[in-house]
Design a protein around this motif. Structure first.
Motif, PDB file in Angstrom:
ATOM      1  N   PRO A  25       0.840  -1.200   0.000  1.00 14.29           N
ATOM      2  CA  PRO A  25       0.000   0.000   0.000  1.00 14.29           C
ATOM      3  C   PRO A  25       0.872   1.246   0.000  1.00 14.29           C
ATOM      4  O   PRO A  25       1.972   1.243   0.575  1.00 14.29           O
ATOM      5  CB  PRO A  25      -0.802  -0.135   1.297  1.00 14.29           C
ATOM      6  N   ALA A  26       0.400   2.299  -0.653  1.00  8.79           N
ATOM      7  CA  ALA A  26       1.185   3.537  -0.711  1.00  8.79           C
ATOM      8  C   ALA A  26       1.404   4.118   0.679  1.00  8.79           C
ATOM      9  O   ALA A  26       2.395   4.812   0.916  1.00  8.79           O
ATOM     10  CB  ALA A  26       0.491   4.553  -1.609  1.00  8.79           C
ATOM     11  N   ILE A  27       0.500   3.846   1.595  1.00  7.95           N
ATOM     12  CA  ILE A  27       0.656   4.226   2.999  1.00  7.95           C
ATOM     13  C   ILE A  27       0.716   2.955   3.827  1.00  7.95           C
ATOM     14  O   ILE A  27      -0.174   2.099   3.741  1.00  7.95           O
ATOM     15  CB  ILE A  27      -0.517   5.098   3.495  1.00  7.95           C
ATOM     16  N   SER A  28       1.766   2.799   4.621  1.00 11.88           N
ATOM     17  CA  SER A  28       1.902   1.667   5.532  1.00 11.88           C
ATOM     18  C   SER A  28       1.909   2.180   6.964  1.00 11.88           C
ATOM     19  O   SER A  28       2.231   3.344   7.211  1.00 11.88           O
ATOM     20  CB  SER A  28       3.200   0.900   5.256  1.00 11.88           C
ATOM     21  N   LEU A  29       1.556   1.319   7.907  1.00 15.22           N
ATOM     22  CA  LEU A  29       1.493   1.729   9.305  1.00 15.22           C
ATOM     23  C   LEU A  29       2.645   1.124  10.091  1.00 15.22           C
ATOM     24  O   LEU A  29       2.817  -0.099  10.133  1.00 15.22           O
ATOM     25  CB  LEU A  29       0.167   1.303   9.945  1.00 15.22           C
ATOM     26  N   GLY A  30       3.442   1.995  10.735  1.00 14.95           N
ATOM     27  CA  GLY A  30       4.528   1.552  11.583  1.00 14.95           C
ATOM     28  C   GLY A  30       4.109   1.531  13.044  1.00 14.95           C
ATOM     29  O   GLY A  30       3.392   2.415  13.505  1.00 14.95           O
ATOM     30  N   ILE A  56      -4.848  -0.406   4.236  1.00 14.77           N
ATOM     31  CA  ILE A  56      -3.451  -0.567   4.669  1.00 14.77           C
ATOM     32  C   ILE A  56      -3.251  -2.026   5.051  1.00 14.77           C
ATOM     33  O   ILE A  56      -3.789  -2.502   6.052  1.00 14.77           O
ATOM     34  CB  ILE A  56      -3.119   0.370   5.842  1.00 14.77           C
ATOM     35  N   THR A  57      -2.482  -2.712   4.256  1.00 12.12           N
ATOM     36  CA  THR A  57      -2.228  -4.137   4.489  1.00 12.12           C
ATOM     37  C   THR A  57      -0.859  -4.401   5.097  1.00 12.12           C
ATOM     38  O   THR A  57      -0.581  -5.524   5.511  1.00 12.12           O
ATOM     39  CB  THR A  57      -2.322  -4.904   3.160  1.00 12.12           C
ATOM     40  N   HIS A  58      -0.012  -3.379   5.135  1.00  6.07           N
ATOM     41  CA  HIS A  58       1.365  -3.559   5.596  1.00  6.07           C
ATOM     42  C   HIS A  58       1.550  -2.943   6.977  1.00  6.07           C
ATOM     43  O   HIS A  58       1.321  -1.741   7.174  1.00  6.07           O
ATOM     44  CB  HIS A  58       2.328  -2.904   4.607  1.00  6.07           C
ATOM     45  N   PHE A  59       1.988  -3.774   7.929  1.00  2.85           N
ATOM     46  CA  PHE A  59       2.200  -3.350   9.314  1.00  2.85           C
ATOM     47  C   PHE A  59       3.656  -3.648   9.679  1.00  2.85           C
ATOM     48  O   PHE A  59       4.103  -4.792   9.616  1.00  2.85           O
ATOM     49  CB  PHE A  59       1.226  -4.070  10.247  1.00  2.85           C
ATOM     50  N   ASP A  60       4.378  -2.605  10.039  1.00  2.00           N
ATOM     51  CA  ASP A  60       5.827  -2.678  10.190  1.00  2.00           C
ATOM     52  C   ASP A  60       6.236  -2.625  11.658  1.00  2.00           C
ATOM     53  O   ASP A  60       5.869  -1.694  12.382  1.00  2.00           O
ATOM     54  CB  ASP A  60       6.471  -1.509   9.434  1.00  2.00           C
ATOM     55  N   LEU A  61       7.020  -3.615  12.078  1.00  2.00           N
ATOM     56  CA  LEU A  61       7.500  -3.696  13.451  1.00  2.00           C
ATOM     57  C   LEU A  61       8.998  -3.945  13.476  1.00  2.00           C
ATOM     58  O   LEU A  61       9.647  -4.057  12.443  1.00  2.00           O
ATOM     59  CB  LEU A  61       6.777  -4.820  14.213  1.00  2.00           C
ATOM     60  N   VAL A 290       9.368   6.102  -4.544  1.00  2.00           N
ATOM     61  CA  VAL A 290       9.152   5.501  -3.223  1.00  2.00           C
ATOM     62  C   VAL A 290       7.935   4.585  -3.301  1.00  2.00           C
ATOM     63  O   VAL A 290       6.858   5.001  -3.738  1.00  2.00           O
ATOM     64  CB  VAL A 290       8.958   6.582  -2.154  1.00  2.00           C
ATOM     65  N   THR A 291       8.099   3.339  -2.894  1.00  2.00           N
ATOM     66  CA  THR A 291       7.015   2.363  -2.964  1.00  2.00           C
ATOM     67  C   THR A 291       5.910   2.675  -1.964  1.00  2.00           C
ATOM     68  O   THR A 291       4.719   2.598  -2.291  1.00  2.00           O
ATOM     69  CB  THR A 291       7.559   0.951  -2.685  1.00  2.00           C
ATOM     70  N   SER A 292       6.299   3.036  -0.732  1.00  2.00           N
ATOM     71  CA  SER A 292       5.321   3.256   0.328  1.00  2.00           C
ATOM     72  C   SER A 292       5.881   4.258   1.330  1.00  2.00           C
ATOM     73  O   SER A 292       7.089   4.304   1.570  1.00  2.00           O
ATOM     74  CB  SER A 292       5.002   1.937   1.039  1.00  2.00           C
ATOM     75  N   ALA A 293       4.991   5.056   1.900  1.00  2.00           N
ATOM     76  CA  ALA A 293       5.359   5.970   2.981  1.00  2.00           C
ATOM     77  C   ALA A 293       4.912   5.339   4.288  1.00  2.00           C
ATOM     78  O   ALA A 293       3.739   4.983   4.453  1.00  2.00           O
ATOM     79  CB  ALA A 293       4.698   7.333   2.788  1.00  2.00           C
ATOM     80  N   LEU A 294       5.840   5.196   5.213  1.00  2.00           N
ATOM     81  CA  LEU A 294       5.576   4.529   6.481  1.00  2.00           C
ATOM     82  C   LEU A 294       5.257   5.566   7.546  1.00  2.00           C
ATOM     83  O   LEU A 294       6.129   6.343   7.944  1.00  2.00           O
ATOM     84  CB  LEU A 294       6.795   3.700   6.886  1.00  2.00           C
ATOM     85  N   ILE A 295       4.018   5.585   7.994  1.00  2.00           N
ATOM     86  CA  ILE A 295       3.609   6.573   8.994  1.00  2.00           C
ATOM     87  C   ILE A 295       3.529   5.955  10.378  1.00  2.00           C
ATOM     88  O   ILE A 295       3.329   4.757  10.537  1.00  2.00           O
ATOM     89  CB  ILE A 295       2.242   7.194   8.640  1.00  2.00           C
ATOM     90  N   GLY A 296       3.696   6.807  11.391  1.00  2.00           N
ATOM     91  CA  GLY A 296       3.357   6.454  12.748  1.00  2.00           C
ATOM     92  C   GLY A 296       2.079   7.190  13.094  1.00  2.00           C
ATOM     93  O   GLY A 296       1.698   8.152  12.421  1.00  2.00           O
ATOM     94  N   ALA A 297       1.388   6.751  14.125  1.00  2.00           N
ATOM     95  CA  ALA A 297       0.139   7.411  14.498  1.00  2.00           C
ATOM     96  C   ALA A 297      -0.123   7.213  15.978  1.00  2.00           C
ATOM     97  O   ALA A 297       0.286   6.212  16.572  1.00  2.00           O
ATOM     98  CB  ALA A 297      -1.024   6.854  13.681  1.00  2.00           C
ATOM     99  N   SER A 298      -0.802   8.191  16.558  1.00  2.00           N
ATOM    100  CA  SER A 298      -1.229   8.073  17.949  1.00  2.00           C
ATOM    101  C   SER A 298      -2.743   8.053  18.063  1.00  2.00           C
ATOM    102  O   SER A 298      -3.276   7.816  19.133  1.00  2.00           O
ATOM    103  CB  SER A 298      -0.665   9.227  18.785  1.00  2.00           C
ATOM    104  N   LYS A 299      -3.432   8.304  16.937  1.00  2.00           N
ATOM    105  CA  LYS A 299      -4.896   8.258  16.933  1.00  2.00           C
ATOM    106  C   LYS A 299      -5.405   7.949  15.529  1.00  2.00           C
ATOM    107  O   LYS A 299      -4.702   8.171  14.535  1.00  2.00           O
ATOM    108  CB  LYS A 299      -5.488   9.565  17.448  1.00  2.00           C
TER     109      LYS A 299
END
Length: 329
Positions: A25-30, A56-61, A290-299
């Motif tokens: 996904p163009a946006i991934s969740l870290g 968002i199918t990609h979850f990065d840890l 860039v394949t995907s932008a990895l964002i962080g989030a608090s809400k």
């Protein structure tokens, strides 16, 4: 009981990662922060649910994500068990090892001993048989790169990872790592570097190497630790990350010069009908490098804003020139 949205794939953009069959996904969740043992579980759970519903199918840890270290993987494992057991095959789950994780000579860097042990620990914490992508988190100046890449190849052959990648490697290191992995028969799928309007080091050679080697890229910290948002336009709020004890962002980074540039960039964002954070994501993803932008989030709302940035028109030549003038000013 969680029921995934039936429209979750209707509007998300998916980009192929280099010369591979995998699309991200163009946006991934870290899950670097806000998903650890010190955080509210139901908030993290709500964010993962909403992210998945938005495509968002990609979850990065990583092994050391938390805090405390390891707890983000434990939290994610609980979320998987409670909500996503029926959706595992729709998800790309990644982890990493390279930074300090446990005491002694085998608890960090890039030895085969450390990487294999760390993988086993990560799988246990998340309750998984395998991860989709496993990264070496940072170059090791003392371990031969052949050993480190050999360990990544071994983990794929053991069935513990489907793909492998690297993070924080220079252009020269990336070329060497890619050559070794290709010879081993486990090509390097992806590189995870930091990249933002204020941090453009990958443009000085690394992006060229990635294109030549057929490696995808996922940019972490595309919002420059929150600076490239509207959070600090009017100063440092008492409840902000910069005002607290965060090790990731300090008041010293938020100078009047920096905020002056963000204010000018925000004017461009407003003229486009975007928030500052959305403009920053559009810029990182411009041109398809860039394949995907990895964002962080608090809400949850921050995830919604990030995904909404994909609906904006492409940045025009004039807008890109305006942005470039601001960044160079």
């Amino acid at each position: 009981m969680y029921n995934a949205s039936p429209t979750r794939y209707d509007s998300m953009t998916y980009n192929r990662s280099g010369k591979s069959g995998l699309r991200l996904p163009a946006i991934s969740l870290g899950l670097w922060h806000n998903f650890g043992g010190n955080d509210v579980f139901e908030n993290g759970r709500a964010m993962v649910r909403r992210a998945f519903d938005l495509g968002i199918t990609h979850f990065d840890l990583a092994n050391n994500y938390g805090p405390p270290a390891g707890s983000a993987e434990e939290t994610f494992g609980q979320i998987l068990t409670k909500d996503f057991s029926a959706h595992r095959d729709e998800m790309i789950i990644s982890s990493k090892a390279g930074y300090y994780m446990w005491p002694g000579p085998y608890g960090e860097w890039g030895s085969k001993k450390y990487l294999v042990s760390s993988m086993d620990q990560s799988l246990t914490r998340m309750g998984l048989d395998y991860v989709d992508i496993f990264y070496h988190h940072r170059p090791d100046p003392n371990t031969p790169i052949e050993e480190t890449m050999g360990a990544l190849d071994l983990l794929v052959r053991q069935g513990k990872a489907l793909y492998v990648g690297i993070s924080n490697y220079s252009a020269e290191q990336t070329r060497e790592a890619s050559k070794i992995l290709r010879q081993l028969g486990t090509p390097c799928l992806i590189h995870q570097p930091s990249y933002s309007m204020f941090n453009r080091w990958i443009e000085d050679g690394l992006q060229d190497v990635l294109a030549e080697e057929g490696i995808g890229s996922i940019a972490f910290s595309p919002l420059q630790k929150g600076i490239l948002t509207d959070r600090y336009l009017n100063g440092i709020a008492a409840d902000s990350r910069a005002a607290g004890p965060s090790v990731f962002l300090s008041e010293k980074e938020i100078t009047e010069e920096v905020i002056g540039k963000v204010r000018k960039l925000n004017d461009i964002a407003s003229a486009r009908g975007q928030k500052m954070s959305q403009l920053a994501l559009s810029w990182v993803l411009r041109g398809g490098k860039v394949t995907s932008a990895l964002i962080g989030a608090s809400k949850v709302s921050q995830i919604e804003d990030a995904v909404a940035s994909l609906n904006a028109p492409e940045l025009s030549t004039e807008e890109l020139e305006q942005i470039e003038n601001i960044l160079r000013g």
